[in-house]
Design an enzyme around this catalytic site. Sequence first.
Site, PDB file in Angstrom:
ATOM      1  N   ARG A 114       1.003  -1.340  -0.011  1.00 60.63           N
ATOM      2  CA  ARG A 114      -0.059   0.163   0.032  1.00 60.63           C
ATOM      3  C   ARG A 114       0.807   1.314   0.013  1.00 60.63           C
ATOM      4  O   ARG A 114       0.437   2.308   0.698  1.00 60.63           O
ATOM      5  CB  ARG A 114      -0.880   0.045   1.460  1.00 60.63           C
ATOM      6  CG  ARG A 114      -2.217  -1.175   1.169  1.00 60.63           C
ATOM      7  CD  ARG A 114      -3.094  -0.731   0.352  1.00 60.63           C
ATOM      8  NE  ARG A 114      -4.310  -1.669   0.383  1.00 60.63           N
ATOM      9  CZ  ARG A 114      -4.245  -2.736  -0.214  1.00 60.63           C
ATOM     10  NH1 ARG A 114      -3.332  -3.292  -1.264  1.00 60.63           N
ATOM     11  NH2 ARG A 114      -5.377  -3.544  -0.106  1.00 60.63           N
ATOM     12  N   SER A 124     -11.885  -1.543   1.533  1.00 60.14           N
ATOM     13  CA  SER A 124     -11.351  -1.963   2.939  1.00 60.14           C
ATOM     14  C   SER A 124     -10.995  -0.491   3.916  1.00 60.14           C
ATOM     15  O   SER A 124     -10.258   0.302   3.163  1.00 60.14           O
ATOM     16  CB  SER A 124      -9.959  -2.707   2.902  1.00 60.14           C
ATOM     17  OG  SER A 124     -10.380  -3.959   2.425  1.00 60.14           O
ATOM     18  N   GLU A 166      -6.867   2.584   5.756  1.00 63.50           N
ATOM     19  CA  GLU A 166      -6.416   2.479   4.388  1.00 63.50           C
ATOM     20  C   GLU A 166      -6.962   3.670   3.729  1.00 63.50           C
ATOM     21  O   GLU A 166      -6.355   4.226   2.583  1.00 63.50           O
ATOM     22  CB  GLU A 166      -6.574   1.298   3.961  1.00 63.50           C
ATOM     23  CG  GLU A 166      -6.163   0.937   2.459  1.00 63.50           C
ATOM     24  CD  GLU A 166      -6.575  -0.649   2.063  1.00 63.50           C
ATOM     25  OE1 GLU A 166      -6.315  -1.435   2.701  1.00 63.50           O
ATOM     26  OE2 GLU A 166      -6.928  -0.539   0.675  1.00 63.50           O
TER      27      GLU A 166
END
Length: 324
Positions: free
Chosen positions: A174, A224, A318
């Site tokens: 990420r 998410s 996130e």
Amino acid sequence: MGDIFLKLKNELGEKLKRDEILAPYTTFKIGGPARYFYEANSEQDIINAVKIVKKLNITYYILGGGSNILISDSGFNGLIIKIGNNWIAIKDNKIKCGAGASLVKAARLSIANNLSGLEWSIGIQGATIGGAVKVNAEAFNSPMSNIVEIVSALNIKKNKFEIFDNKDCKFNYRQSIFKDNNNYIIWETELKLTKASSNKIKKLIKESINHRNKKYPKFPSAGSIFKNIPYEFFKKNSKELADKLLNAGIARLGNIGAGLIIEKARLKGKAIGGAKISLEHGNFIVNTGNATAENVIMLISIIKQKVRANYGIQLEEEIELVGF
Ligand SMILES: Cc1cc2nc3c(=O)[nH]c(=O)nc-3n(C[C@H](O)[C@H](O)[C@H](O)COP(=O)(O)OP(=O)(O)OC[C@H]3O[C@@H](n4cnc5c(N)ncnc54)[C@H](O)[C@@H]3O)c2cc1C
């Protein structure tokens, strides 16, 4: 205020909008108005936009497909620059595209040409290539970093385009150089895919679609909410707890899944206003119709508190919060 609008309009022309409601530009369908809104379609557009926000000292935000963000109910008090260069071209085993191109469209084109590498993204409606490169989007252990060959990005400080090869992008879970430092606007990308049999590709697509149909909620969301936690990282900090979570079935694929942690904390189904922790997937908050950003923030806060109290784990978002 009107004065700033006129100054911006002088530079950016008729495409500049004011008080544009942002909810429709996000997959969550949440968010108030942008004071100013501009879609950049050409290199000159993006250069002009960056130049004028710097000159007028205006806050700005780069918007892709809005599938990884939560925008506040009061909106964004500055200029939203929507990345609008959405062309896609294919040559041999490479796909070149503008940063505003749809990830799913690029995947479909590659599949139609028997090219493998993007099957995992089928089902992530809304996402753009630029957003996917910045956050190194991935599923089924198949990150963007596996296929990105070249990125062209505007260096905001120098107002100059720069070329990055895969190594220069400094990809990680990420993460990328574009996320580490907000100095770049991704403008074009070249992806290198692999020739494969249509049977192999069909199998990968089927896996992706089946998984998403089974696990992903149908209501609007931002995917998410929290990052998963690498198991190894966790083990270093708390081996005893890591073993406990492993035995409880919370650790898998080298990660402690945030969704499973939230499920074990018995938070699935909890709702505030129109926002609800999905029954299908603990790491998704869904908008069941009239959710506000405030509703979502309250749920995020409840999840973080309960997970910290139960397991001593500090979950980290996130999704990106915009305009708070
Ligand atoms: C139903 C659903 C399922 C999802 N499944 C997955 C999944 O399996 N795996 C996964 O990784 N993600 C998933 N996501 C999250 C999301 O789709 C990805 O993170 C996606 O890559 C975000 O792209 P975007 O264009 O929507 O970016 P945005 O949400 O618009 O922006 C995300 C960030 O990128 C920046 N940005 C956007 N474009 C540019 C650009 N051109 N240059 C510089 N910065 C830019 C923004 O400023 C922001 O910081 C899912 C989301 C949804 C709604």
